[in-house]
Scaffold this motif. Sequence first.
Motif, PDB file in Angstrom:
ATOM      1  N   SER A  13       6.258   2.840  -3.983  1.00  0.00           N
ATOM      2  CA  SER A  13       5.900   1.810  -4.962  1.00  0.00           C
ATOM      3  C   SER A  13       4.515   1.263  -4.747  1.00  0.00           C
ATOM      4  O   SER A  13       3.959   0.643  -5.643  1.00  0.00           O
ATOM      5  CB  SER A  13       6.930   0.672  -4.910  1.00  0.00           C
ATOM      6  OG  SER A  13       6.925   0.097  -3.597  1.00  0.00           O
ATOM      7  N   ASP A  14       3.959   1.429  -3.518  1.00  0.00           N
ATOM      8  CA  ASP A  14       2.625   0.886  -3.276  1.00  0.00           C
ATOM      9  C   ASP A  14       1.526   1.868  -3.667  1.00  0.00           C
ATOM     10  O   ASP A  14       0.361   1.644  -3.385  1.00  0.00           O
ATOM     11  CB  ASP A  14       2.466   0.486  -1.804  1.00  0.00           C
ATOM     12  CG  ASP A  14       2.805   1.642  -0.851  1.00  0.00           C
ATOM     13  OD1 ASP A  14       3.176   2.720  -1.371  1.00  0.00           O
ATOM     14  OD2 ASP A  14       2.669   1.447   0.373  1.00  0.00           O
ATOM     15  N   GLU A  15       1.849   2.980  -4.291  1.00  0.00           N
ATOM     16  CA  GLU A  15       0.853   3.923  -4.791  1.00  0.00           C
ATOM     17  C   GLU A  15       0.521   3.589  -6.246  1.00  0.00           C
ATOM     18  O   GLU A  15       1.387   3.144  -7.007  1.00  0.00           O
ATOM     19  CB  GLU A  15       1.359   5.358  -4.692  1.00  0.00           C
ATOM     20  CG  GLU A  15       1.404   5.880  -3.258  1.00  0.00           C
ATOM     21  CD  GLU A  15       1.769   7.355  -3.233  1.00  0.00           C
ATOM     22  OE1 GLU A  15       2.321   7.848  -4.246  1.00  0.00           O
ATOM     23  OE2 GLU A  15       1.502   8.022  -2.219  1.00  0.00           O
ATOM     24  N   HIS A  16      -0.719   3.836  -6.587  1.00  0.00           N
ATOM     25  CA  HIS A  16      -1.202   3.600  -7.959  1.00  0.00           C
ATOM     26  C   HIS A  16      -1.821   4.902  -8.461  1.00  0.00           C
ATOM     27  O   HIS A  16      -2.797   5.394  -7.872  1.00  0.00           O
ATOM     28  CB  HIS A  16      -2.227   2.481  -7.984  1.00  0.00           C
ATOM     29  CG  HIS A  16      -1.709   1.182  -7.429  1.00  0.00           C
ATOM     30  ND1 HIS A  16      -1.093   0.232  -8.211  1.00  0.00           N
ATOM     31  CD2 HIS A  16      -1.699   0.695  -6.151  1.00  0.00           C
ATOM     32  CE1 HIS A  16      -0.736  -0.796  -7.464  1.00  0.00           C
ATOM     33  NE2 HIS A  16      -1.094  -0.545  -6.196  1.00  0.00           N
ATOM     34  N   ILE A  17      -1.291   5.453  -9.550  1.00  0.00           N
ATOM     35  CA  ILE A  17      -1.729   6.758 -10.056  1.00  0.00           C
ATOM     36  C   ILE A  17      -2.068   6.635 -11.545  1.00  0.00           C
ATOM     37  O   ILE A  17      -1.313   6.032 -12.312  1.00  0.00           O
ATOM     38  CB  ILE A  17      -0.635   7.831  -9.862  1.00  0.00           C
ATOM     39  CG1 ILE A  17      -0.300   7.967  -8.371  1.00  0.00           C
ATOM     40  CG2 ILE A  17      -1.104   9.169 -10.420  1.00  0.00           C
ATOM     41  CD1 ILE A  17       0.831   8.932  -8.109  1.00  0.00           C
ATOM     42  N   LEU A  40      -8.724   0.819  -8.389  1.00  0.00           N
ATOM     43  CA  LEU A  40      -9.122   0.138  -7.157  1.00  0.00           C
ATOM     44  C   LEU A  40      -8.783  -1.340  -7.214  1.00  0.00           C
ATOM     45  O   LEU A  40      -8.388  -1.951  -6.205  1.00  0.00           O
ATOM     46  CB  LEU A  40     -10.618   0.329  -6.916  1.00  0.00           C
ATOM     47  CG  LEU A  40     -11.070   1.737  -6.499  1.00  0.00           C
ATOM     48  CD1 LEU A  40     -12.586   1.804  -6.429  1.00  0.00           C
ATOM     49  CD2 LEU A  40     -10.459   2.128  -5.158  1.00  0.00           C
ATOM     50  N   ALA A  41      -8.942  -1.948  -8.396  1.00  0.00           N
ATOM     51  CA  ALA A  41      -8.603  -3.365  -8.530  1.00  0.00           C
ATOM     52  C   ALA A  41      -7.107  -3.588  -8.340  1.00  0.00           C
ATOM     53  O   ALA A  41      -6.675  -4.548  -7.681  1.00  0.00           O
ATOM     54  CB  ALA A  41      -9.058  -3.876  -9.897  1.00  0.00           C
ATOM     55  N   GLU A  42      -6.303  -2.700  -8.901  1.00  0.00           N
ATOM     56  CA  GLU A  42      -4.864  -2.834  -8.746  1.00  0.00           C
ATOM     57  C   GLU A  42      -4.444  -2.661  -7.286  1.00  0.00           C
ATOM     58  O   GLU A  42      -3.540  -3.345  -6.792  1.00  0.00           O
ATOM     59  CB  GLU A  42      -4.146  -1.795  -9.614  1.00  0.00           C
ATOM     60  CG  GLU A  42      -4.268  -2.040 -11.105  1.00  0.00           C
ATOM     61  CD  GLU A  42      -3.568  -0.958 -11.909  1.00  0.00           C
ATOM     62  OE1 GLU A  42      -2.942  -0.074 -11.278  1.00  0.00           O
ATOM     63  OE2 GLU A  42      -3.643  -0.985 -13.155  1.00  0.00           O
ATOM     64  N   ALA A  43      -5.089  -1.701  -6.573  1.00  0.00           N
ATOM     65  CA  ALA A  43      -4.716  -1.409  -5.188  1.00  0.00           C
ATOM     66  C   ALA A  43      -5.438  -2.298  -4.186  1.00  0.00           C
ATOM     67  O   ALA A  43      -5.232  -2.143  -2.978  1.00  0.00           O
ATOM     68  CB  ALA A  43      -4.999   0.054  -4.885  1.00  0.00           C
ATOM     69  N   ASP A  44      -6.293  -3.188  -4.678  1.00  0.00           N
ATOM     70  CA  ASP A  44      -7.031  -4.095  -3.804  1.00  0.00           C
ATOM     71  C   ASP A  44      -7.860  -3.321  -2.773  1.00  0.00           C
ATOM     72  O   ASP A  44      -7.843  -3.605  -1.580  1.00  0.00           O
ATOM     73  CB  ASP A  44      -6.079  -5.062  -3.101  1.00  0.00           C
ATOM     74  CG  ASP A  44      -6.838  -6.255  -2.496  1.00  0.00           C
ATOM     75  OD1 ASP A  44      -7.987  -6.494  -2.974  1.00  0.00           O
ATOM     76  OD2 ASP A  44      -6.315  -6.904  -1.584  1.00  0.00           O
ATOM     77  N   VAL A  75      -6.496   9.803 -10.623  1.00  0.00           N
ATOM     78  CA  VAL A  75      -6.889   8.804  -9.628  1.00  0.00           C
ATOM     79  C   VAL A  75      -5.616   8.297  -8.958  1.00  0.00           C
ATOM     80  O   VAL A  75      -4.689   7.814  -9.627  1.00  0.00           O
ATOM     81  CB  VAL A  75      -7.666   7.642 -10.283  1.00  0.00           C
ATOM     82  CG1 VAL A  75      -8.124   6.656  -9.205  1.00  0.00           C
ATOM     83  CG2 VAL A  75      -8.859   8.165 -11.068  1.00  0.00           C
ATOM     84  N   GLU A  76      -5.584   8.440  -7.615  1.00  0.00           N
ATOM     85  CA  GLU A  76      -4.412   8.018  -6.852  1.00  0.00           C
ATOM     86  C   GLU A  76      -4.872   7.114  -5.715  1.00  0.00           C
ATOM     87  O   GLU A  76      -5.737   7.499  -4.916  1.00  0.00           O
ATOM     88  CB  GLU A  76      -3.674   9.227  -6.291  1.00  0.00           C
ATOM     89  CG  GLU A  76      -2.463   8.855  -5.446  1.00  0.00           C
ATOM     90  CD  GLU A  76      -1.774  10.080  -4.867  1.00  0.00           C
ATOM     91  OE1 GLU A  76      -0.807   9.895  -4.102  1.00  0.00           O
ATOM     92  OE2 GLU A  76      -2.211  11.212  -5.179  1.00  0.00           O
ATOM     93  N   ALA A  77      -4.323   5.885  -5.663  1.00  0.00           N
ATOM     94  CA  ALA A  77      -4.668   4.922  -4.613  1.00  0.00           C
ATOM     95  C   ALA A  77      -3.417   4.557  -3.831  1.00  0.00           C
ATOM     96  O   ALA A  77      -2.323   4.417  -4.396  1.00  0.00           O
ATOM     97  CB  ALA A  77      -5.294   3.679  -5.221  1.00  0.00           C
ATOM     98  N   ASP A  78      -3.577   4.422  -2.527  1.00  0.00           N
ATOM     99  CA  ASP A  78      -2.507   3.953  -1.660  1.00  0.00           C
ATOM    100  C   ASP A  78      -3.129   2.994  -0.660  1.00  0.00           C
ATOM    101  O   ASP A  78      -4.352   2.824  -0.634  1.00  0.00           O
ATOM    102  CB  ASP A  78      -1.816   5.138  -0.977  1.00  0.00           C
ATOM    103  CG  ASP A  78      -2.785   6.011  -0.214  1.00  0.00           C
ATOM    104  OD1 ASP A  78      -3.532   5.486   0.634  1.00  0.00           O
ATOM    105  OD2 ASP A  78      -2.832   7.236  -0.490  1.00  0.00           O
ATOM    106  N   PRO A  79      -2.341   2.341   0.179  1.00  0.00           N
ATOM    107  CA  PRO A  79      -2.909   1.363   1.116  1.00  0.00           C
ATOM    108  C   PRO A  79      -3.970   1.947   2.036  1.00  0.00           C
ATOM    109  O   PRO A  79      -4.837   1.220   2.535  1.00  0.00           O
ATOM    110  CB  PRO A  79      -1.686   0.862   1.888  1.00  0.00           C
ATOM    111  CG  PRO A  79      -0.542   1.067   0.950  1.00  0.00           C
ATOM    112  CD  PRO A  79      -0.848   2.320   0.189  1.00  0.00           C
ATOM    113  N   ALA A  80      -3.956   3.274   2.271  1.00  0.00           N
ATOM    114  CA  ALA A  80      -4.900   3.880   3.211  1.00  0.00           C
ATOM    115  C   ALA A  80      -6.198   4.318   2.548  1.00  0.00           C
ATOM    116  O   ALA A  80      -7.177   4.582   3.239  1.00  0.00           O
ATOM    117  CB  ALA A  80      -4.253   5.079   3.901  1.00  0.00           C
TER     118      ALA A  80
END
Length: 686
Positions: A13-17, A40-44, A75-80
Amino acid sequence: MSAEAGPAMNGRSDEHIRRVRLPADRRTPAAARALVRSVLAEADLHELLNEALLLTTELTTNAVEHARTELDIEVEADPAGLTVTVTDFASGPVDELLVGVRNTTSDITEVAERGRGLLLVDHFASRWGTTYLPTGKGVWFRLDRPGVGAATRPAGMTAATQAADGDGGTPSAAAMSELMQTTPDPYADDPLPEFAAGLLTRVAEMVGAAGGVVRLDRGDGQGSQVLARYGRQPREGNELLRVPLAVHRPYAGELELDAAPSAYARPLAVLAGERLSLHLENDRLRRADVRRSAWLTFLAEASELLAQSLDVELTMALVPQLVVPRLGQWCAVHTTDEWGRLRLAAASHADEAVLPQLHRVLQETGTDSIQARLREASRSAAQVPLGAPMEGFAVPLIARGQRLGTLAVGRHQRHRHDPDEVSVLEDVARRAALAIENARIHAERRRVAQTLQQSLLPPVLPVVEGIGFAAEYVPTGDEAEVGGDFYDVVPLPDGRWLVVIGDVSGKGVQAAAVTGLVRDVIRVLVGDGKPLPEVLGRLNETLVERGGGRYCTLALAAVGPGDGDQLDVSLHLAGHDRPVLLHGGGGADFVGTGGTALGLLDAIATPTAEIALKPGDALIFYTDGVTERRRGRELFGTDRLRESAAPLAGYSADVVAARLRATAIAFSVEPPRDDIAVLVLRNDAL
């Protein structure tokens, strides 16, 4: 087949795609940046913004420029960190580089040599690679959050860090982004100097250069010019970094930096040079397009000017005026005479004081003279260079396969002719040759028409005691056409004189042939003593049998002595306008009865009118070129003719004919559309 697959999606759930398909359009990089910015804004992950936007711009721009297909952006963002994949649908490989962690400083030069398009990706990405699919290929990069992953930034290195000092530091993403996004002002009249100065300043600061300069030669005779300068004057020596600009001829240039050797200096200078070369090439193409448009306009205007002149000498004098000074310092037109010799027809020089010298040089003879080179150009029908002292080249003047002469043009004051100018001059020569040939043909037609017209009119009118004859003739406005109007005065066997005026329908050679036929038949028949009604009947039979649709109107008047001082006139009209009887004491009237024109019907009616001319009286014959002369919609008309003739009572036949001719011509400013003929018969008895 994948070189190295991107991170697999685990559904957390913490991934943004985000996935989107974009067209191959210049606005695609901006749309891709907006997509990355929102993820990037969504994933901080704000700390990755500069690098992510820079690398996204690089990949999408390369894909748009080279693949020219639609693009899939993932585009895929995760905490790392962040992963971006750009997939196109074109065949062919991308630049092959080892996939893994960021390349070290010592490897960057080799990377730049093998694929500068991926230099930024290789430098800033934590990892990157390529993905091959049956429908296309993709390039992806991974940015790890600082402190996470195998490849992290050194302590203190942030996205806002500025360029290195040349001792091992690396350019920051912000500085690289500014360098890559520097573009000319689209609204400036000449944006290149400001753009080159900004680009030079940024790359010099990034590599720690003490000075730099951008030189450009546009091939316009001005030589190499400084387009932009930074810092101090670059010092000569081995440490001077030179990057040639990749532009097409006639452009040439280079970028110079006074920079200490470093791993990043040359790749960044080359990158800046490529960006500058791209916009210089756009400038060259834009200027070439403007120049070609100007040449097309020039050729169109030249053609219009040349086509308006049908005078041979004027046409040849006009050609050098069109060429100088726009296409050369001097220009000369030589024509070939009937013996094949070249004759100087016209010449011009940008400096009129040099014109006498130009004439002398053009007239010199000898194996090495310009005359000899011109003869060679005329014989070979090819372009021939001209040597000193009047450097330039000569092209033949050829029209419809005929060699008319040569067009010689001197070089520009500061540079030789470029290929575009040579092509324009060859085109001018073709158009000038055609205009000269057309003028010659028109002049020949005009001479033939004048000769033929004169052969249809009596060279002089007879001088008879007691009778005054006078005639005025004005041909149609087209001097190359033969008219159908004619007049004649013929002696009759019984001692009288026959006055003839006629008008054959139409113009040109066919009308002239009918006019000659009518004139000759009348002379033969009246010479045999035939009465005038029979003459008209026989002439009508001849024209009807001849056919061709040509008809003729005639007025015949046999004049001889009468009682006392008067003259007896026997008038026969065959479809012709009635003449004006001008009384010696004043007043004017129409006389005679109209008849049938010749050549239309098998049978004709030509009533006879007997007129007594008292001393001072005159009969005025005319053709429809007088009465049908137009001023707008208004005709000169028969009533105006009679009113114009009335005040001329008492004047000689010559004066009456000349005044009526002048009145008819002055009625309109337009040239005559039809021939004007006026014939006056006057009783000159005292």
